[in-house]
Scaffold this motif. Sequence first.
Motif, mmCIF file in Angstrom:
data_model
loop_
_atom_site.group_PDB
_atom_site.id
_atom_site.type_symbol
_atom_site.label_atom_id
_atom_site.label_comp_id
_atom_site.label_asym_id
_atom_site.label_seq_id
_atom_site.Cartn_x
_atom_site.Cartn_y
_atom_site.Cartn_z
ATOM 1 N N GLY A 5 37.248 32.645 40.909
ATOM 2 C CA GLY A 5 36.837 31.725 39.853
ATOM 3 C C GLY A 5 35.991 32.391 38.791
ATOM 4 O O GLY A 5 36.229 32.223 37.580
ATOM 5 N N ILE A 6 35.002 33.183 39.210
ATOM 6 C CA ILE A 6 34.144 33.875 38.244
ATOM 7 C C ILE A 6 34.966 34.853 37.410
ATOM 8 O O ILE A 6 34.801 34.947 36.186
ATOM 9 C CB ILE A 6 32.998 34.606 38.976
ATOM 10 C CG1 ILE A 6 32.059 33.582 39.630
ATOM 11 C CG2 ILE A 6 32.214 35.488 37.998
ATOM 12 C CD1 ILE A 6 31.025 34.208 40.542
ATOM 13 N N HIS A 7 35.864 35.567 38.061
ATOM 14 C CA HIS A 7 36.737 36.507 37.335
ATOM 15 C C HIS A 7 37.550 35.774 36.276
ATOM 16 O O HIS A 7 37.661 36.232 35.125
ATOM 17 C CB HIS A 7 37.666 37.201 38.341
ATOM 18 C CG HIS A 7 38.704 38.077 37.711
ATOM 19 N ND1 HIS A 7 38.423 39.322 37.193
ATOM 20 C CD2 HIS A 7 40.034 37.881 37.500
ATOM 21 C CE1 HIS A 7 39.528 39.859 36.703
ATOM 22 N NE2 HIS A 7 40.520 39.004 36.874
ATOM 23 N N ARG A 8 38.098 34.632 36.642
ATOM 24 C CA ARG A 8 38.929 33.866 35.714
ATOM 25 C C ARG A 8 38.102 33.335 34.545
ATOM 26 O O ARG A 8 38.486 33.468 33.382
ATOM 27 C CB ARG A 8 39.594 32.721 36.472
ATOM 28 C CG ARG A 8 40.567 31.890 35.637
ATOM 29 C CD ARG A 8 41.368 30.944 36.515
ATOM 30 N NE ARG A 8 40.512 29.982 37.206
ATOM 31 C CZ ARG A 8 40.246 30.014 38.514
ATOM 32 N NH1 ARG A 8 40.762 30.974 39.265
ATOM 33 N NH2 ARG A 8 39.479 29.096 39.081
ATOM 34 N N TRP A 9 36.940 32.730 34.845
ATOM 35 C CA TRP A 9 36.096 32.175 33.784
ATOM 36 C C TRP A 9 35.560 33.271 32.866
ATOM 37 O O TRP A 9 35.487 33.103 31.655
ATOM 38 C CB TRP A 9 34.938 31.399 34.406
ATOM 39 C CG TRP A 9 35.364 30.258 35.267
ATOM 40 C CD1 TRP A 9 36.469 29.461 35.100
ATOM 41 C CD2 TRP A 9 34.716 29.794 36.455
ATOM 42 N NE1 TRP A 9 36.551 28.536 36.115
ATOM 43 C CE2 TRP A 9 35.480 28.711 36.964
ATOM 44 C CE3 TRP A 9 33.573 30.173 37.141
ATOM 45 C CZ2 TRP A 9 35.125 28.020 38.115
ATOM 46 C CZ3 TRP A 9 33.216 29.483 38.287
ATOM 47 C CH2 TRP A 9 33.987 28.416 38.766
#
Length: 466
Positions: A178-182
Amino acid sequence: MPQPEKVLTPEASPQEWFGAELRYWRKRHPGLRPTQLGPKVQVSPDVLYKIEKGQYKCPRDLAVLLDDVLETGGVLTRAWGMVFGDADKQRREADSARHSPVEGTVQVRGGRMLGRDSSAQLPESLSSVDRRAFVAATSLAAIAPMELARLVSPTAPPQLPRRIRPTELEQLRHIADGIHRWDNAQGGGGLVGDFASRSMEWAVRLLSVSCPEPLRQDLFGSVARLGIVVGATHFDTYAHDEARVAFKIASECAEAVGDWWLRAKTFSFLARQAIWLGDPDEGLTYAEKGLVRSDRLTPTIQAMMHSARARAFGKMHDMQGTMAAVGAADDAFARSNPAEDPPWMHYYDEAQHHGDTAHALWDLTIHADQDPGRAADRFTTAVAGHGDDYARSRGISLTKLASLVMAKGDPVQAVAIGHQALDDVGRLTSRRAADDLKELRRFAARHRTLEEAAHLRQRITTTLQA
């Protein structure tokens, strides 16, 4: 004659890692021994020796003093929260109670949605994320900010499990994804960076929990993966000390379980950070470390590491080294097989490869008067290949392409590309992207008689001030 200092084992526990970090910063002051440092921070040298060995829990106020004396920029104080978790809970609650009688015992910090910097707590579980998203999406006009904060902010950090289970590993992987995507879509600032910090704190605390041997490799690998994406997020917002701590945790976790792929990825980011901070020689060293036993790396990971080497050589204005490294990266990428790569490397596709190598060639073009066509072609390929999920990469490539054309080609064409870049970058919270815009503005300033260039400069200024 002084006795040699004990070899530390930072990978053994978070507390021993903290001790090794203290020794690292102490040794940055040549000749400074605990016997000399102790009086400066008002503790005995024996206490400092024990902290460095991981035998004594460092009080938070001592961490603050050590940061001040050792001029760390606050690294130890920030690391203290990740390592020692709830040890200072009562003090935090007392501070919160003194802050406002309305808040009671709930620690509330306003977020950007409320007009102030945010410091949201890490949710107890992924279901909490869904619950808060639901609350945030409903009509809240009638709810006072303090009441809203109570709804979405927990009163205490999540409880650690008694034993590591597959559930925790799945959460770590889910959060890292999730952090990578955001981060790639929006930049590392705002709530993304705040959530990343809290996630890293929770992950480090998990390392102290009893873990069945069959899950140990997955635990350390998952923490390493999270450390990489958290470090990348902090790097994007110039929180460089926090990024370095996250990368260091990631590299030590990867090495502890012999994960050569994650180890290389960590050194790739350390290389990029050092290069960005103006130390390409250190960046090259990190890239070379990442290529140790390259036979154990997939061709895609090899290409990533050679791209990092190329960027270091480019910053040194070393044409021969840059071209050789770009060639090695191209050769490795030509052998890439996505089926052989870990899932977290799937971002390194044709667009990413061309963008990374284009940055190295950009430096040769601007500073060594080399052919701009090679870099321009690669940036064009990168821009065409990056979708909205990688808006930051696309925006940065567009910005660098606009600067390249502004400096070496048709300024009117460069203005058109610059406006395209602003459509992406204007929506990001990325200090790296913002600095690239400032660079484009400087190149555009060379064309003072061109009305289109003046308009672009004004739009950049407006975007940066927003």
